[in-house]
Design a protein around this motif. Sequence first.
Motif, PDB file in Angstrom:
ATOM      1  N   THR A 187       0.991  -1.404  -0.444  1.00  0.00           N
ATOM      2  CA  THR A 187      -0.221   0.503   0.019  1.00  0.00           C
ATOM      3  C   THR A 187       1.032   1.103  -0.279  1.00  0.00           C
ATOM      4  O   THR A 187       1.578   1.561   0.320  1.00  0.00           O
ATOM      5  CB  THR A 187      -0.875   0.228   1.408  1.00  0.00           C
ATOM      6  OG1 THR A 187      -1.673  -0.898   1.347  1.00  0.00           O
ATOM      7  CG2 THR A 187      -2.223   1.562   0.970  1.00  0.00           C
ATOM      8  N   ARG A 188       0.543   2.180  -0.883  1.00  0.00           N
ATOM      9  CA  ARG A 188       0.713   3.658  -0.766  1.00  0.00           C
ATOM     10  C   ARG A 188       0.085   4.327  -0.050  1.00  0.00           C
ATOM     11  O   ARG A 188      -1.347   4.865  -0.275  1.00  0.00           O
ATOM     12  CB  ARG A 188       1.257   3.917  -2.021  1.00  0.00           C
ATOM     13  CG  ARG A 188       2.953   3.004  -2.814  1.00  0.00           C
ATOM     14  CD  ARG A 188       2.972   3.298  -4.522  1.00  0.00           C
ATOM     15  NE  ARG A 188       2.411   2.586  -5.093  1.00  0.00           N
ATOM     16  CZ  ARG A 188       1.503   3.312  -6.379  1.00  0.00           C
ATOM     17  NH1 ARG A 188       2.217   4.058  -6.615  1.00  0.00           N
ATOM     18  NH2 ARG A 188       0.849   2.472  -6.765  1.00  0.00           N
ATOM     19  N   PHE A 189       0.553   5.365   0.915  1.00  0.00           N
ATOM     20  CA  PHE A 189      -0.065   6.932   0.761  1.00  0.00           C
ATOM     21  C   PHE A 189       0.634   7.732   0.862  1.00  0.00           C
ATOM     22  O   PHE A 189       1.670   7.879   0.483  1.00  0.00           O
ATOM     23  CB  PHE A 189       0.081   6.426   2.340  1.00  0.00           C
ATOM     24  CG  PHE A 189      -0.486   5.159   3.346  1.00  0.00           C
ATOM     25  CD1 PHE A 189      -1.559   4.431   3.357  1.00  0.00           C
ATOM     26  CD2 PHE A 189       1.449   3.954   3.441  1.00  0.00           C
ATOM     27  CE1 PHE A 189      -1.740   3.781   4.250  1.00  0.00           C
ATOM     28  CE2 PHE A 189       0.822   2.824   4.116  1.00  0.00           C
ATOM     29  CZ  PHE A 189      -1.001   2.831   4.236  1.00  0.00           C
ATOM     30  N   GLN A 242      -2.971   7.513  -8.901  1.00  0.00           N
ATOM     31  CA  GLN A 242      -1.828   5.987  -9.082  1.00  0.00           C
ATOM     32  C   GLN A 242      -2.099   5.327  -8.152  1.00  0.00           C
ATOM     33  O   GLN A 242      -1.069   4.122  -8.048  1.00  0.00           O
ATOM     34  CB  GLN A 242      -0.851   6.884  -9.167  1.00  0.00           C
ATOM     35  CG  GLN A 242      -0.331   7.828 -10.074  1.00  0.00           C
ATOM     36  CD  GLN A 242       0.786   8.841 -10.090  1.00  0.00           C
ATOM     37  OE1 GLN A 242       2.121   7.630  -9.398  1.00  0.00           O
ATOM     38  NE2 GLN A 242       0.758   9.783 -10.315  1.00  0.00           N
ATOM     39  N   GLY A 243      -2.877   5.287  -7.115  1.00  0.00           N
ATOM     40  CA  GLY A 243      -3.599   3.963  -6.111  1.00  0.00           C
ATOM     41  C   GLY A 243      -2.884   4.498  -4.637  1.00  0.00           C
ATOM     42  O   GLY A 243      -3.412   3.069  -4.205  1.00  0.00           O
ATOM     43  N   SER A 244      -2.625   5.451  -4.434  1.00  0.00           N
ATOM     44  CA  SER A 244      -2.423   5.349  -2.858  1.00  0.00           C
ATOM     45  C   SER A 244      -3.492   6.202  -2.225  1.00  0.00           C
ATOM     46  O   SER A 244      -4.475   6.758  -2.481  1.00  0.00           O
ATOM     47  CB  SER A 244      -1.442   6.865  -3.317  1.00  0.00           C
ATOM     48  OG  SER A 244      -0.264   6.601  -3.885  1.00  0.00           O
ATOM     49  N   ILE A 245      -3.590   5.486  -1.065  1.00  0.00           N
ATOM     50  CA  ILE A 245      -4.521   5.474  -0.086  1.00  0.00           C
ATOM     51  C   ILE A 245      -4.389   7.686   0.788  1.00  0.00           C
ATOM     52  O   ILE A 245      -2.927   7.360   0.690  1.00  0.00           O
ATOM     53  CB  ILE A 245      -4.539   4.675   1.217  1.00  0.00           C
ATOM     54  CG1 ILE A 245      -4.798   3.631   0.514  1.00  0.00           C
ATOM     55  CG2 ILE A 245      -5.902   5.023   2.309  1.00  0.00           C
ATOM     56  CD1 ILE A 245      -6.107   3.123  -0.503  1.00  0.00           C
ATOM     57  N   ASP A 292       5.703   3.590   1.185  1.00  0.00           N
ATOM     58  CA  ASP A 292       5.587   4.589   1.157  1.00  0.00           C
ATOM     59  C   ASP A 292       4.511   5.535   0.959  1.00  0.00           C
ATOM     60  O   ASP A 292       3.570   5.679   0.767  1.00  0.00           O
ATOM     61  CB  ASP A 292       5.479   4.299  -0.595  1.00  0.00           C
ATOM     62  CG  ASP A 292       5.161   5.491  -1.426  1.00  0.00           C
ATOM     63  OD1 ASP A 292       5.688   6.815  -1.179  1.00  0.00           O
ATOM     64  OD2 ASP A 292       5.891   5.089  -2.621  1.00  0.00           O
ATOM     65  N   CYS A 293       5.002   6.897   1.823  1.00  0.00           N
ATOM     66  CA  CYS A 293       3.508   7.319   2.493  1.00  0.00           C
ATOM     67  C   CYS A 293       4.223   9.046   1.808  1.00  0.00           C
ATOM     68  O   CYS A 293       5.235   9.703   2.356  1.00  0.00           O
ATOM     69  CB  CYS A 293       3.631   7.634   3.548  1.00  0.00           C
ATOM     70  SG  CYS A 293       2.588   8.908   4.266  1.00  0.00           S
ATOM     71  N   ASP A 343      -4.493  14.489  -6.306  1.00  0.00           N
ATOM     72  CA  ASP A 343      -5.565  14.190  -7.792  1.00  0.00           C
ATOM     73  C   ASP A 343      -4.813  13.167  -7.864  1.00  0.00           C
ATOM     74  O   ASP A 343      -5.105  11.651  -8.326  1.00  0.00           O
ATOM     75  CB  ASP A 343      -5.810  15.304  -8.802  1.00  0.00           C
ATOM     76  CG  ASP A 343      -7.431  14.827  -8.436  1.00  0.00           C
ATOM     77  OD1 ASP A 343      -8.395  14.426  -7.645  1.00  0.00           O
ATOM     78  OD2 ASP A 343      -7.691  16.022  -9.404  1.00  0.00           O
ATOM     79  N   SER A 344      -3.875  13.284  -8.394  1.00  0.00           N
ATOM     80  CA  SER A 344      -2.775  12.544  -9.616  1.00  0.00           C
ATOM     81  C   SER A 344      -2.229  11.288  -8.799  1.00  0.00           C
ATOM     82  O   SER A 344      -2.368  10.224  -8.979  1.00  0.00           O
ATOM     83  CB  SER A 344      -2.027  12.820 -10.719  1.00  0.00           C
ATOM     84  OG  SER A 344      -0.721  13.118  -9.480  1.00  0.00           O
TER      85      SER A 344
END
Length: 153
Positions: free
Chosen positions: A3-5, A42-45, A24-25, A37-38
């Motif tokens: 998970t990326r944040f 790209q899938g970050s929470i 990755d935060c 937004d971007s």
Amino acid sequence: MRTRFIADTMLGKLAKWLRVMGFDCHCQSAYRERDVDSLVRQGSIFLSRDKTLTKDYPGSMFIKSNDIGGQLNEVREAGYLISNLSEYFSRCLICNTPLHETSPAEAENKIPEYIFHQNRTGISFCPSCNRYFWPGSHRERMLKKLEEWGIGS
Ligand SMILES: [Zn+2]
């Protein structure tokens, strides 16, 4: 893929602790709407203390707690903190960049001498902000904190 944040400005400390665990935060001191937004696309929470903002982004999380332990537990309870000890301390706590291992020869003279003599191996380097990181009691303290909060291994 872990998970990326992306953390809002109010959650800088939470961002740091997620980086301790190797996540990755992204966190910056000011955001334009398109920055969030971007990264979300790209899938970050998106983690935010602002409930109205979290409604704008699918899959985002409204963080309720005021303290870091509570905040980390909220993220864990949402299922996002799959802990992997081998990922810990693999990311720059300041700028979020993945760290590179350095050889003793590269690290010598770049970090305080007594630290160098205690940790010839395991010294890592942030290619983005040029900071050096090394194992030691500060890491033990961080692991202990995570344990106290019920987070991690
Ligand atoms: Zn850095």
